[in-house]
Design a protein around this motif. Structure first.
Motif, PDB file in Angstrom:
ATOM      1  N   GLU A 553      -2.011  -2.837  24.656  1.00 26.23           N
ATOM      2  CA  GLU A 553      -1.284  -3.439  25.763  1.00 26.23           C
ATOM      3  C   GLU A 553       0.219  -3.393  25.538  1.00 26.23           C
ATOM      4  O   GLU A 553       1.020  -3.457  26.461  1.00 26.23           O
ATOM      5  CB  GLU A 553      -1.710  -4.897  25.974  1.00 26.23           C
ATOM      6  N   SER A 554       0.608  -3.277  24.260  1.00 22.85           N
ATOM      7  CA  SER A 554       2.029  -3.283  23.929  1.00 22.85           C
ATOM      8  C   SER A 554       2.648  -1.936  24.270  1.00 22.85           C
ATOM      9  O   SER A 554       2.051  -0.878  24.084  1.00 22.85           O
ATOM     10  CB  SER A 554       2.221  -3.585  22.438  1.00 22.85           C
ATOM     11  N   ALA A 555       3.871  -1.972  24.759  1.00 24.89           N
ATOM     12  CA  ALA A 555       4.583  -0.742  25.111  1.00 24.89           C
ATOM     13  C   ALA A 555       4.829   0.113  23.885  1.00 24.89           C
ATOM     14  O   ALA A 555       4.854   1.341  23.951  1.00 24.89           O
ATOM     15  CB  ALA A 555       5.906  -1.084  25.810  1.00 24.89           C
ATOM     16  N   SER A 556       4.991  -0.521  22.732  1.00 24.68           N
ATOM     17  CA  SER A 556       5.278   0.223  21.503  1.00 24.68           C
ATOM     18  C   SER A 556       4.010   0.754  20.842  1.00 24.68           C
ATOM     19  O   SER A 556       4.084   1.537  19.906  1.00 24.68           O
ATOM     20  CB  SER A 556       6.034  -0.675  20.516  1.00 24.68           C
ATOM     21  N   ASN A 557       2.838   0.300  21.346  1.00 23.52           N
ATOM     22  CA  ASN A 557       1.559   0.742  20.777  1.00 23.52           C
ATOM     23  C   ASN A 557       1.527   0.530  19.265  1.00 23.52           C
ATOM     24  O   ASN A 557       1.113   1.400  18.512  1.00 23.52           O
ATOM     25  CB  ASN A 557       1.315   2.206  21.125  1.00 23.52           C
ATOM     26  N   ARG A 558       1.936  -0.614  18.820  1.00 29.89           N
ATOM     27  CA  ARG A 558       2.027  -0.905  17.389  1.00 29.89           C
ATOM     28  C   ARG A 558       0.656  -1.228  16.809  1.00 29.89           C
ATOM     29  O   ARG A 558      -0.274  -1.576  17.518  1.00 29.89           O
ATOM     30  CB  ARG A 558       2.987  -2.071  17.152  1.00 29.89           C
ATOM     31  N   HIS A 559       0.599  -1.120  15.480  1.00 33.89           N
ATOM     32  CA  HIS A 559      -0.639  -1.426  14.760  1.00 33.89           C
ATOM     33  C   HIS A 559      -0.557  -2.831  14.175  1.00 33.89           C
ATOM     34  O   HIS A 559       0.447  -3.216  13.581  1.00 33.89           O
ATOM     35  CB  HIS A 559      -0.869  -0.426  13.633  1.00 33.89           C
ATOM     36  N   SER A 560      -1.637  -3.574  14.363  1.00 34.93           N
ATOM     37  CA  SER A 560      -1.754  -4.894  13.739  1.00 34.93           C
ATOM     38  C   SER A 560      -2.641  -4.759  12.503  1.00 34.93           C
ATOM     39  O   SER A 560      -3.703  -4.145  12.559  1.00 34.93           O
ATOM     40  CB  SER A 560      -2.364  -5.888  14.727  1.00 34.93           C
ATOM     41  N   LYS A 561      -2.201  -5.309  11.384  1.00 38.22           N
ATOM     42  CA  LYS A 561      -2.928  -5.170  10.123  1.00 38.22           C
ATOM     43  C   LYS A 561      -3.598  -6.489   9.752  1.00 38.22           C
ATOM     44  O   LYS A 561      -3.050  -7.569   9.979  1.00 38.22           O
ATOM     45  CB  LYS A 561      -1.988  -4.744   8.990  1.00 38.22           C
ATOM     46  N   SER A 562      -4.784  -6.363   9.155  1.00 40.04           N
ATOM     47  CA  SER A 562      -5.494  -7.534   8.641  1.00 40.04           C
ATOM     48  C   SER A 562      -6.358  -7.077   7.479  1.00 40.04           C
ATOM     49  O   SER A 562      -6.607  -5.888   7.291  1.00 40.04           O
ATOM     50  CB  SER A 562      -6.350  -8.188   9.733  1.00 40.04           C
ATOM     51  N   ARG A 563      -6.836  -8.039   6.702  1.00 38.97           N
ATOM     52  CA  ARG A 563      -7.679  -7.730   5.556  1.00 38.97           C
ATOM     53  C   ARG A 563      -9.136  -7.977   5.946  1.00 38.97           C
ATOM     54  O   ARG A 563      -9.518  -9.105   6.251  1.00 38.97           O
ATOM     55  CB  ARG A 563      -7.287  -8.578   4.347  1.00 38.97           C
ATOM     56  N   PRO A 564      -9.958  -6.928   5.952  1.00 38.58           N
ATOM     57  CA  PRO A 564     -11.329  -7.069   6.468  1.00 38.58           C
ATOM     58  C   PRO A 564     -12.340  -7.548   5.442  1.00 38.58           C
ATOM     59  O   PRO A 564     -13.454  -7.922   5.813  1.00 38.58           O
ATOM     60  CB  PRO A 564     -11.663  -5.634   6.898  1.00 38.58           C
ATOM     61  N   VAL A 565     -12.008  -7.522   4.147  1.00 34.14           N
ATOM     62  CA  VAL A 565     -12.988  -7.778   3.099  1.00 34.14           C
ATOM     63  C   VAL A 565     -13.123  -9.274   2.864  1.00 34.14           C
ATOM     64  O   VAL A 565     -12.171  -9.936   2.442  1.00 34.14           O
ATOM     65  CB  VAL A 565     -12.608  -7.057   1.790  1.00 34.14           C
ATOM     66  N   VAL A 566     -14.309  -9.803   3.137  1.00 32.14           N
ATOM     67  CA  VAL A 566     -14.580 -11.220   2.915  1.00 32.14           C
ATOM     68  C   VAL A 566     -14.864 -11.489   1.441  1.00 32.14           C
ATOM     69  O   VAL A 566     -14.450 -12.510   0.889  1.00 32.14           O
ATOM     70  CB  VAL A 566     -15.767 -11.678   3.781  1.00 32.14           C
ATOM     71  N   GLY A 567     -15.576 -10.570   0.795  1.00 30.25           N
ATOM     72  CA  GLY A 567     -15.908 -10.748  -0.620  1.00 30.25           C
ATOM     73  C   GLY A 567     -16.187  -9.397  -1.255  1.00 30.25           C
ATOM     74  O   GLY A 567     -16.624  -8.454  -0.591  1.00 30.25           O
ATOM     75  N   ALA A 568     -15.915  -9.308  -2.541  1.00 27.52           N
ATOM     76  CA  ALA A 568     -16.177  -8.079  -3.299  1.00 27.52           C
ATOM     77  C   ALA A 568     -16.858  -8.469  -4.602  1.00 27.52           C
ATOM     78  O   ALA A 568     -16.330  -9.298  -5.362  1.00 27.52           O
ATOM     79  CB  ALA A 568     -14.877  -7.319  -3.568  1.00 27.52           C
ATOM     80  N   PHE A 569     -18.015  -7.864  -4.869  1.00 22.86           N
ATOM     81  CA  PHE A 569     -18.835  -8.322  -5.985  1.00 22.86           C
ATOM     82  C   PHE A 569     -19.432  -7.144  -6.752  1.00 22.86           C
ATOM     83  O   PHE A 569     -19.853  -6.142  -6.158  1.00 22.86           O
ATOM     84  CB  PHE A 569     -19.975  -9.210  -5.476  1.00 22.86           C
ATOM     85  N   ALA A 570     -19.466  -7.282  -8.053  1.00 24.86           N
ATOM     86  CA  ALA A 570     -20.173  -6.332  -8.911  1.00 24.86           C
ATOM     87  C   ALA A 570     -21.633  -6.760  -9.026  1.00 24.86           C
ATOM     88  O   ALA A 570     -21.939  -7.958  -9.054  1.00 24.86           O
ATOM     89  CB  ALA A 570     -19.514  -6.275 -10.289  1.00 24.86           C
TER      90      ALA A 570
END
Length: 810
Positions: A553-570
């Motif tokens: 929707e933005s005129a600049s067509n910018r990217h919004s960043k977020s962290r998708p990883v809820v947890g990381a486990f071995a």
């Protein structure tokens, strides 16, 4: 490097060395003892009889002297033996062993002829010189290869080639080879039949039965290698005494060329024609002659031709693949052996009697010749075994398996799949079909990444996707790794009905922390921990992956960043009584969403110790479709309320609802100063307090900091006796303090109580265009809701307010 085993024979002396394996033996003993039952070791040195290790020799050896771990074992020097029984295990995974054959006679050359070229390259032959006899020496690191290791040695004396094979079993130290591994195979074979088999590894294992039908070249080749000698012996008998039968042949011959007896009818016909002057006429003569063009011989010819074609195809393909410099896995000895297997078959096809044998068109009925006659019955049975190798011959064939680290990784992947399907209420909407591809070495491989992912759905609208080794790169469209590509073993993505998506990462590590871990401080002798570098890798994955959302929707067509990883486990093969103990990583998992889960098969029926912790965690995170309390919160709210999701950068705040409002009614006037209530009526109030136990302590601190406004209900001037909300108060600050630290000005009265309270500092109130009526009065809990500004501005009565974070309020 202590000497572990020394075997002296009239032809050579075999010695095996290694670094001290006492720690490996101790770990192995403890692992089996933990598993309990008849499978455990009786004590540190004596093993259960059916687990007593053996070393096998082929051909049998005449052992003159035998020494095992510095202890001489008496042997009958006049007898030949094909095996020796050891008192304790000798060969373990991830250990480097040195082997040396010192020859008594003058050997001109010697070499290892294992299928694996890297293993052969680890040996060096030294010719005899001066007083030193000829010898061949080499080292083998067992790595993650477990099962039976066969070391085939060829040496030459005066032009004559001799072959000696040494066989021993390499044991894992982190699991029970004879219980855990078959359980893993069973899980893998149900979804990815034949994936676990490999053309060339250091070790081999028994090929367990599989329900898979169809042609799998690698298994056919392994079975042919086992059956080859019997097959060739049967063919040799067939060529020496081929089956034949009397067959009627018709020919038309002139009378003057007839020999032998003829039928009376034919004689009368010849006499009659002679009287009539017909001397050029031909007469039909029936003769019986032995012929090899029988259905049985046609079958034999077809079988030999088929086997030869397959072997030629194998050799051609493998030689072409092995020529690539980065894929040179196969030894020349193995490829030459494939070529040699074709020679006896070609020799059989060159037999003259096969020239008279026609093409095979099948058998119209059962043949006693194929079932009973010497030679024919052998070939027939071998062919049936080759044709139905997975159903009939599964218990006999030995074939290389992929390394136990690869087996463990795929088993962990499928364990997560089974948890989603069997325990969390998901229904699989994509099958395993087309998730396997055949590589140039006739081995099945998974289609890695989201291309080969399993997809699930649930009745509540939640979708799941489980992927193996997806690659996140700089050019990723949705999830990106800006600097270095990341490839976690297992990725679980959950998509909610509102479109929100969450990711959990898992990395299968077939390792357990030891005393050499440079950062280790835990008691690794009594508890199984995952290595520190595995935990560090989980931090790396979570930090590296960024979700990119395009603001179209933005005129600049910018990217919004977020962290998708809820947890990381071995995931690692630690053994615990999971139903009665806590995960050693539970605190870190709850606090930061990083940690590890011990994961092993549930060998015993109804035993859930192998994955209890992982199931418990995923149930808490994703829930079950029939969990009652899941209805109190949406799934995304439950995830966002947890501690790991609330960790912001220093100086910032992490919130889900930017306009969160808490409603509450003013307390009773008894004992309080009237000015306290007047301040809320005239809009000059600056403080409001609530007991800490109003909000569930697990999430209270997060929710209290997220509250932007307080909607305080006061007595209605229009309807005395009821309360209404006409103002909302911005929250400037909130803190937890004892009740006796809250002043009379802040609370309307003093108190000596030490109970902890939330103390809200309020800003200038905002008037609502529409008052919220019918707010419950007593008890105060009935007047409390967590809602949003959007809901507050459209509601007329308190009951119209839409609640969020429903389970947070006590």
């Amino acid at each position: 490097m202590p000497e572990l085993l020394c075997v002296v024979t009239p032809k050579f002396e075999l010695s095996i060395w290694s670094n001290d394996i006492a720690k490996r033996h101790k770990t192995y003993t403890e692992t089996l003892n933990k598993r309990g039952g008849s499978q455990a070791l009786l004590d540190g040195n004596a093993v259960v009889e059916h687990r007593r290790p053996f070393i096998y020799f082929s051909p049998p050896l005449q052992i003159q002297h035998l020494k095992f771990e510095q202890v001489t074992i008496e042997q009958n020097q006049n007898d030949e033996t094909s095996e020796i029984k050891l008192s304790s295990p000798l060969f373990f995974e991830n250990v480097q062993y040195q082997f040396e054959w010192v020859f008594v006679e003058k050997v001109h050359s010697a070499q290892m002829v294992h299928k694996n070229q890297l293993l052969n390259d680890g040996f060096r032959f030294v010719e005899a010189h001066r007083a030193m006899p000829a010898r061949i020496t080499g080292t083998i690191n067992t790595g993650n290869s477990i099962g039976w290791m066969r070391l085939p040695l060829e040496y030459r004396i005066d032009g004559q080639v001799f072959r000696h094979e040494l066989s021993f079993e390499v044991l894992p130290t982190k699991m029970d080879l004879h219980a855990d591994l078959p359980a893993m195979y069973q899980v893998i074979d149900q979804v990815f039949p034949l994936w676990r088999f490999s053309l060339v590894e250091k070790t081999e294992q028994n090929a367990a039965k599989s329900e898979h039908r169809g042609h799998f070249p690698l298994m056919w080749l392994a079975n042919f290698a086992q059956l080859r000698e019997r097959f060739e012996q049967g063919l040799k008998v067939v060529t020496q005494a081929p089956h034949s039968r009397l067959q009627i042949q018709h020919s038309f011959i002139k009378a003057d060329r007839l020999k032998g007896r003829i039928t009376h009818r034919t004689g009368l016909k010849i006499k009659e024609d002679g009287l009539n002057g017909c001397f050029d006429k031909r007469y039909k003569i029936e003769t019986k002659k032995l012929s090899v063009d029988t259905p049985e011989n046609r079958f034999i010819k077809s079988v030999v031709t088929t086997c030869k074609k397959r072997l030629i195809s194998f050799e051609k393909t493998l030689r072409a693949s092995n020529q690539m410099w980065d894929k040179q896995r196969l030894s020349d000895a193995f490829l030459d052996e494939l070529h040699e297997w074709q020679r006896p078959l070609q020799k059989v096809l060159a037999q003259n009697f096969f020239n008279d044998v026609g093409p095979y068109t099948g058998l119209s009925k059962e043949s006693l010749v194929l079932q009973q006659k010497t030679g024919y019955s052998t070939v027939y049975r071998v062919w049936q075994d080759l044709k139905f190798y997975l159903d009939i011959f599964g218990n006999v064939s030995n074939i290389s398996m992929k390394s136990v680290a690869e087996i463990y990784e795929i088993w962990c992947f499928l364990t997560l799949k089974n948890i989603l399907r069997d325990d969390l209420g998901f229904e699989e909407i994509s099958t395993a079909k087309n998730k396997l591809v055949l590589n140039e070495f006739f081995e099945y491989q998974l289609k890695d990444g989201f291309v080969g992912a399993f997809e699930f759905k649930r009745a509540d609208g939640v979708k799941a996707r489980l992927a193996h080794e997806p690659k996140f790169t700089k050019s990723g469209r949705e999830i990106r790794s800006y600097l270095v590509s990341q490839e976690p073993d297992i990725v679980l993505e959950i998509e909610l009905s509102n479109g929100k998506r969450f990711i959990w990462l898992f990395d299968a590590k077939y390792r357990i922390k030891n005393e050499q871990d440079r950062f280790g401080a835990e008691n690794v002798n009594n508890t199984d921990y995952v290595p520190d570098d595995a935990i560090n890798q989980m931090h790396r994955y979570r930090d590296a992956l960024i979700r990119i959302t395009t603001e179209t929707e933005s005129a600049s067509n910018r990217h919004s960043k977020s962290r998708p990883v809820v947890g990381a486990f071995a995931l690692y093969p630690g053994y615990f009584d999971q139903q009665h103990t806590k995960n050693p990583y539970h605190y870190a998992i709850d606090e930061i969403g990083i940690g590890a889960f011990a994961l092993l098969p549930n060998v015993r029926e109804c035993d859930r110790n192998g994955h209890y912790w992982l199931l418990e965690y995923l149930t808490a995170q994703i829930g079950k479709v029939d969990v009652g309390e899941r209805g109190l919160n949406t799934l995304d709210e439950s995830l966002y309320m947890q501690e790991p999701a609330r960790i912001p950068y220093h100086g910032m705040q992490q919130v889900l609802h930017t306009d969160l409002i808490m409603t509450a009614s003013l307390g009773e006037q008894t004992g309080r100063d009237q000015t306290y209530f007047n301040a809320f009526n005239d809009g000059t109030a600056q403080w409001f307090h609530l007991p800490q136990d109003t909000l569930i302590s697990k999430y209270g601190i997060h929710i209290s900091k997220e509250i932007r406004y307080l909607a305080i209900a006061t007595l209605s001037s229009e309807d005395p006796g009821t309360k209404q909300i006409e103002k909302i108060w911005p929250v400037k600050n909130v803190r937890l303090i004892p009740r006796n630290k809250i002043t009379k000005e802040q609370a309307g009265k003093d108190s000596d109580s030490t109970q902890i309270y939330y103390l809200f500092e309020l800003g200038q109130p905002l008037l609502l265009l529409k008052k919220i009526s019918h707010v419950p009065h007593l008890p105060i809990r009935n007047s409390m809701k967590l809602t949003t500004m959007e809901s507050l501005t459209i509601a007329n009565q308190f009951s119209d307010l839409k609640s969020v974070y429903k389970s947070v309020l006590n």
